[in-house]
Design a protein around this motif. Structure first.
Motif, PDB file in Angstrom:
ATOM      1  N   TYR A 123      41.249  35.762  33.752  1.00 15.33           N
ATOM      2  CA  TYR A 123      40.211  35.029  34.056  1.00 15.33           C
ATOM      3  C   TYR A 123      39.375  34.576  34.953  1.00 15.33           C
ATOM      4  O   TYR A 123      38.644  33.936  36.085  1.00 15.33           O
ATOM      5  N   VAL A 180      37.898  40.620  39.786  1.00 16.41           N
ATOM      6  CA  VAL A 180      37.024  40.292  38.632  1.00 16.41           C
ATOM      7  C   VAL A 180      36.948  41.443  38.121  1.00 16.41           C
ATOM      8  O   VAL A 180      36.814  41.731  36.478  1.00 16.41           O
ATOM      9  N   ARG A 197      37.586  33.214  37.929  1.00 19.80           N
ATOM     10  CA  ARG A 197      36.197  33.027  38.388  1.00 19.80           C
ATOM     11  C   ARG A 197      35.770  31.128  38.457  1.00 19.80           C
ATOM     12  O   ARG A 197      35.104  31.383  39.648  1.00 19.80           O
ATOM     13  N   PHE A 242      38.896  43.638  36.161  1.00 18.53           N
ATOM     14  CA  PHE A 242      39.364  43.106  35.230  1.00 18.53           C
ATOM     15  C   PHE A 242      38.434  43.402  33.620  1.00 18.53           C
ATOM     16  O   PHE A 242      38.621  44.035  33.037  1.00 18.53           O
ATOM     17  N   GLU A 243      36.973  42.985  34.306  1.00 18.62           N
ATOM     18  CA  GLU A 243      36.189  43.798  33.642  1.00 18.62           C
ATOM     19  C   GLU A 243      35.906  45.018  33.037  1.00 18.62           C
ATOM     20  O   GLU A 243      34.972  45.634  32.028  1.00 18.62           O
ATOM     21  N   ILE A 279      44.112  40.820  36.893  1.00 18.21           N
ATOM     22  CA  ILE A 279      44.453  39.487  36.136  1.00 18.21           C
ATOM     23  C   ILE A 279      44.922  40.400  34.969  1.00 18.21           C
ATOM     24  O   ILE A 279      44.417  41.338  34.256  1.00 18.21           O
TER      25      ILE A 279
END
Length: 187
Positions: free
Chosen positions: A155, A182, A159, A185-186, A149
């Motif tokens: 993102y 995810v 989601r 990415f986070e 992502i």
């Protein structure tokens, strides 16, 4: 002379078919005559939100009540933004982002309402902005293929797909792959 008579009497010019020539002539007519104006992304999103808000306004949940009560002031804010030079396209980008975030908001709501809210959202989008799903599917496919992502838009698209898959045991593998993206990415 009617518009149709004007079109029929118009001098032909090179073009693949009469229909295209007719459309070209009608494009030069004053607004309200001939072809309808095209529906913008903003128009589609506005119709989607209008339908969604009308359909969920009876849900007895504080977050939904706040969302519904803020809708009128949000629309007034759009009008003020237009008067100050903000374009429909710029507003539509924000609305699109908000549309992607709604499933996450609905996720925080109790199970009895969540399924209905997600269903109403899906129906409103499918009816008023069917291209939204096609664009998101293409974006999601490119993210999965790349296995990364890159930005907030991607993102929220991932989601959104995860939220669609919640509770569907037949797609556990896809959901787990998306959760990994995810998490990467986070972090």
């Amino acid at each position: 002379m009617t518009v149709r008579e004007f079109v029929d009497s118009a001098t032909c010019y090179p073009g693949p078919t009469v229909r295209y020539r007719t459309e070209a002539v009608l494009r030069h007519q004053p607004p309200g005559i001939g072809m309808p104006r095209s529906i913008t992304r903003y128009d589609k999103l506005l119709a989607t939100f209008e339908e969604l808000i009308a359909a969920i306004s009876d849900v007895q949940e504080p977050m939904i009540a706040a969302l519904c009560s803020s809708w009128e002031s949000t629309k007034n804010g759009y009008e003020q933004a237009f008067r100050s030079g903000v374009t429909k396209s710029q507003i539509a980008s924000g609305m699109e982002q908000g549309l992607r975030e709604l499933p996450m908001l609905f996720h925080e709501i109790g199970g009895e309402h969540r399924a209905r809210l997600l269903n109403v959202l899906h129906i409103a989008i499918a009816k008023n902005f069917p291209d939204f799903f096609k664009k998101d599917a293409a974006l999601l496919a490119s993210v999965v293929e790349r296995n990364k992502i890159r930005n907030a838009r991607e993102y929220y698209s991932v989601r959104h797909r995860i939220d669609e898959l919640e509770g569907d045991e037949s797609n556990i593998g896809e959901r787990e792959r998306l959760y990994k993206l995810v998490d990467q990415f986070e972090s």
